[in-house]
Design a protein around this motif. Structure first.
Motif, short mmCIF file in Angstrom:
data_model
loop_
_atom_site.label_atom_id
_atom_site.label_comp_id
_atom_site.label_asym_id
_atom_site.label_seq_id
_atom_site.Cartn_x
_atom_site.Cartn_y
_atom_site.Cartn_z
N GLU A 176 0.83 -1.20 0.00
CA GLU A 176 0.00 0.00 0.00
C GLU A 176 0.87 1.26 0.00
O GLU A 176 0.60 2.22 -0.74
CB GLU A 176 -0.91 0.00 1.23
CG GLU A 176 -1.79 1.22 1.34
CD GLU A 176 -2.61 1.25 2.63
OE1 GLU A 176 -3.29 2.26 2.86
OE2 GLU A 176 -2.54 0.27 3.40
N ARG A 193 -3.36 0.83 12.99
CA ARG A 193 -4.20 1.83 12.32
C ARG A 193 -5.66 1.56 12.70
O ARG A 193 -6.25 0.56 12.28
CB ARG A 193 -4.02 1.75 10.80
CG ARG A 193 -4.86 2.76 10.02
CD ARG A 193 -4.91 2.40 8.56
NE ARG A 193 -3.74 2.83 7.84
CZ ARG A 193 -3.44 2.42 6.60
NH1 ARG A 193 -4.19 1.54 5.99
NH2 ARG A 193 -2.36 2.87 5.99
N ILE A 215 -9.66 2.47 12.53
CA ILE A 215 -10.50 2.96 11.43
C ILE A 215 -11.95 3.04 11.92
O ILE A 215 -12.48 2.06 12.47
CB ILE A 215 -10.43 2.01 10.22
CG1 ILE A 215 -8.96 1.75 9.83
CG2 ILE A 215 -11.19 2.59 9.04
CD1 ILE A 215 -8.79 0.55 8.92
N TRP A 254 -16.41 -0.80 5.17
CA TRP A 254 -14.98 -1.00 5.36
C TRP A 254 -14.23 -1.05 4.03
O TRP A 254 -14.84 -1.34 2.98
CB TRP A 254 -14.72 -2.29 6.16
CG TRP A 254 -15.38 -2.30 7.50
CD1 TRP A 254 -16.35 -3.15 7.94
CD2 TRP A 254 -15.12 -1.41 8.59
NE1 TRP A 254 -16.72 -2.85 9.22
CE2 TRP A 254 -15.99 -1.77 9.66
CE3 TRP A 254 -14.26 -0.33 8.78
CZ2 TRP A 254 -16.00 -1.12 10.89
CZ3 TRP A 254 -14.27 0.33 10.00
CH2 TRP A 254 -15.13 -0.06 11.03
N PRO A 255 -12.93 -0.78 4.04
CA PRO A 255 -12.16 -0.82 2.79
C PRO A 255 -12.07 -2.23 2.21
O PRO A 255 -12.17 -3.22 2.94
CB PRO A 255 -10.77 -0.31 3.22
CG PRO A 255 -10.70 -0.60 4.68
CD PRO A 255 -12.10 -0.45 5.21
N PRO A 257 -5.62 -0.75 -0.50
CA PRO A 257 -7.05 -0.74 -0.20
C PRO A 257 -7.77 0.38 -0.94
O PRO A 257 -7.21 1.44 -1.18
CB PRO A 257 -7.11 -0.52 1.31
CG PRO A 257 -5.75 -0.89 1.81
CD PRO A 257 -4.80 -0.57 0.71
N TRP A 299 -10.69 2.92 -0.38
CA TRP A 299 -11.42 3.47 0.76
C TRP A 299 -12.70 4.13 0.29
O TRP A 299 -12.71 4.84 -0.73
CB TRP A 299 -10.53 4.50 1.47
CG TRP A 299 -9.29 3.90 2.04
CD1 TRP A 299 -8.13 3.63 1.38
CD2 TRP A 299 -9.09 3.47 3.39
NE1 TRP A 299 -7.21 3.05 2.24
CE2 TRP A 299 -7.79 2.95 3.48
CE3 TRP A 299 -9.89 3.49 4.53
CZ2 TRP A 299 -7.26 2.45 4.66
CZ3 TRP A 299 -9.38 2.98 5.71
CH2 TRP A 299 -8.08 2.47 5.77
N LYS A 347 -15.79 6.70 -0.18
CA LYS A 347 -15.79 8.16 -0.25
C LYS A 347 -17.18 8.70 0.06
O LYS A 347 -18.12 7.95 0.26
CB LYS A 347 -15.33 8.61 -1.64
CG LYS A 347 -13.91 8.20 -1.99
CD LYS A 347 -13.51 8.66 -3.38
CE LYS A 347 -12.09 8.24 -3.71
NZ LYS A 347 -11.68 8.67 -5.08
N GLU A 391 -17.16 7.97 4.00
CA GLU A 391 -15.73 8.18 4.21
C GLU A 391 -15.31 7.71 5.60
O GLU A 391 -16.03 7.91 6.58
CB GLU A 391 -15.39 9.65 4.04
CG GLU A 391 -13.90 9.95 4.16
CD GLU A 391 -13.60 11.43 4.00
OE1 GLU A 391 -12.41 11.80 4.09
OE2 GLU A 391 -14.54 12.22 3.80
N LEU A 392 -14.13 7.10 5.66
CA LEU A 392 -13.59 6.59 6.92
C LEU A 392 -12.48 7.50 7.45
O LEU A 392 -11.83 8.21 6.67
CB LEU A 392 -13.06 5.18 6.73
CG LEU A 392 -14.08 4.12 6.32
CD1 LEU A 392 -13.38 2.82 5.94
CD2 LEU A 392 -15.08 3.87 7.44
N HIS A 393 -12.28 7.45 8.74
CA HIS A 393 -11.21 8.19 9.41
C HIS A 393 -10.23 7.16 9.97
O HIS A 393 -10.64 6.21 10.64
CB HIS A 393 -11.79 9.03 10.55
CG HIS A 393 -10.77 9.77 11.36
ND1 HIS A 393 -10.15 10.91 10.93
CD2 HIS A 393 -10.27 9.52 12.60
CE1 HIS A 393 -9.32 11.35 11.86
NE2 HIS A 393 -9.36 10.51 12.88
N ALA A 394 -8.95 7.33 9.69
CA ALA A 394 -7.94 6.36 10.14
C ALA A 394 -6.79 7.09 10.82
O ALA A 394 -6.29 8.10 10.29
CB ALA A 394 -7.42 5.53 8.97
#
Length: 347
Positions: free
Chosen positions: A77, A146, A148, A159-160, A168, A170, A172, A176-179
């Motif tokens: 990644e 990490r 998430i 989830w991704p 991954p 992700w 949108k 949208e996710l926060h990591a």
């Protein structure tokens, strides 16, 4: 340790130009130190990780090595993202030999963790205990995790999933996710439990989640990954504010029994460092959290000289820059003898 390997060959009209850009980015922005491999190759090695670049006519060959498939997912990644810094379309076309994972499925290093408990550990610090499946086999791969969660807490998480290029994909928009990365403070593999300590403050999503977490809640996670121990050295200097305290505790526990040096730690008055840090022969200097940012550089200057073997700092961005400059300019320490990492940035 199980070693995972992966390889990709990237067709390019100007492979030397792309390699120069990637190397400058990894060295300047990520502190990676490469050595030459023949006339056209470059190699980075640390903590079981290896990144190798080889120029070929019309292409750039990239070989990765990591301490396990879980860690390899982060390595692939990361490489995709580094290429995307300069050519997003090219990054989308990357394909890996070696370890492969079907596109559209959950990343191999993704887990759903379950909250077991959340409590105020001391002023300014929240401890969350999580059930972590497979931590007994994954713990050796690093100290950092990490976490998430949805950027909008009311949303059901999406989830991704894996992309064809090894990174991954992700969600949108509203999904949208926060990591954010946290450090595993305590690991109890026999019960598949971990403790994470999160600084309590008003605006951070992870901090808010930690303060409001209740038993039974789920949170996404990828990891662990990253540094697992400091290299052997004649002496050490470690410093951290609240965000870096768990990392300092873990690294101290992994130092040789006879290690010497100094630790500067942000701890509230009334909290003994002996209650939080492992037993150590390094001298510990506790600073109130409100004073840490303005005082840590002065302590580093007073406690270190050019005989220092290795330095580690984790905390605010400006502090990281100040200490990195002190170790480099005043003490002549290159990137192989220091890590100064920004865990957060004021404003």
């Amino acid at each position: 340790m199980t070693i995972a390997k992966a390889k990709t060959t990237i067709p390019l009209d100007a492979p030397q130009e792309m390699l120069s850009q990637i190397l400058s980015h990894l060295v300047d922005d990520h502190g990676m130190v490469f050595r030459a491999k023949g006339a056209t190759g470059h190699v980075f090695e640390q903590d079981g990780y290896r990144v190798e670049f080889d120029l070929r006519p019309g292409k750039l060959e990239v070989n990765l090595q990591a301490p396990g498939e879980n860690a390899m997912q982060f390595s692939k990644e990361g490489m995709v993202h580094h290429v995307a810094e300069f050519d997003p379309l090219l990054a989308e076309r990357i394909r890996w030999q070696g370890i492969t994972q079907e596109a559209g499925v959950a990343p191999q290093n993704f887990r759903l963790l379950t909250v077991l408990n959340s409590e105020v550990l001391f002023e300014g610090m929240q401890r969350v205990t999580l059930h972590y499946p497979d931590i007994a086999t994954l713990a050796a791969q690093g100290l950092h995790l990490r976490l998430i969660l949805p950027r909008h807490p009311s949303r059901t998480p999406v989830w991704p999933v894996m992309g064809a290029n090894g990174a991954p994909v992700w969600p949108k928009g509203a999904d949208e996710l926060h990591a954010r990365y946290v450090t595993l403070k305590n690991i109890r593999p026999e019960t598949e439990e971990v403790d994470i300590d999160v600084v309590r403050h008003g605006s951070g999503l992870i901090s808010q989640w930690a303060q409001n977490a209740i038993a039974g809640q789920k949170i996404g996670a990828m990891g662990p990954v990253g540094i697992s121990a400091l290299p052997s050295a004649s002496s050490y200097f470690l410093a951290a504010d609240g965000t870096g305290l768990p990392a300092v505790a873990q690294l101290l526990a992994r130092l040789p029994e006879g290690a010497v040096g100094d630790v500067v730690a942000a701890l509230p008055r009334g909290v003994s460092y002996r209650d939080y840090l492992p037993k150590t022969k390094l001298r510990v200097h506790a600073l109130p959290p409100a004073e840490f940012e303005t005082a840590v550089l002065g302590h580093a200057q007073a406690l270190t000289d050019d005989g220092l073997g290795y330095a580690f700092f984790a905390g605010e961005f400006q502090n990281a820059q100040q200490l990195r400059g002190h170790f480099k300019s005043a003490l002549g320490m290159d990137k192989t003898r220091q890590i100064c990492t920004a865990y957060w940035r004021r404003d």
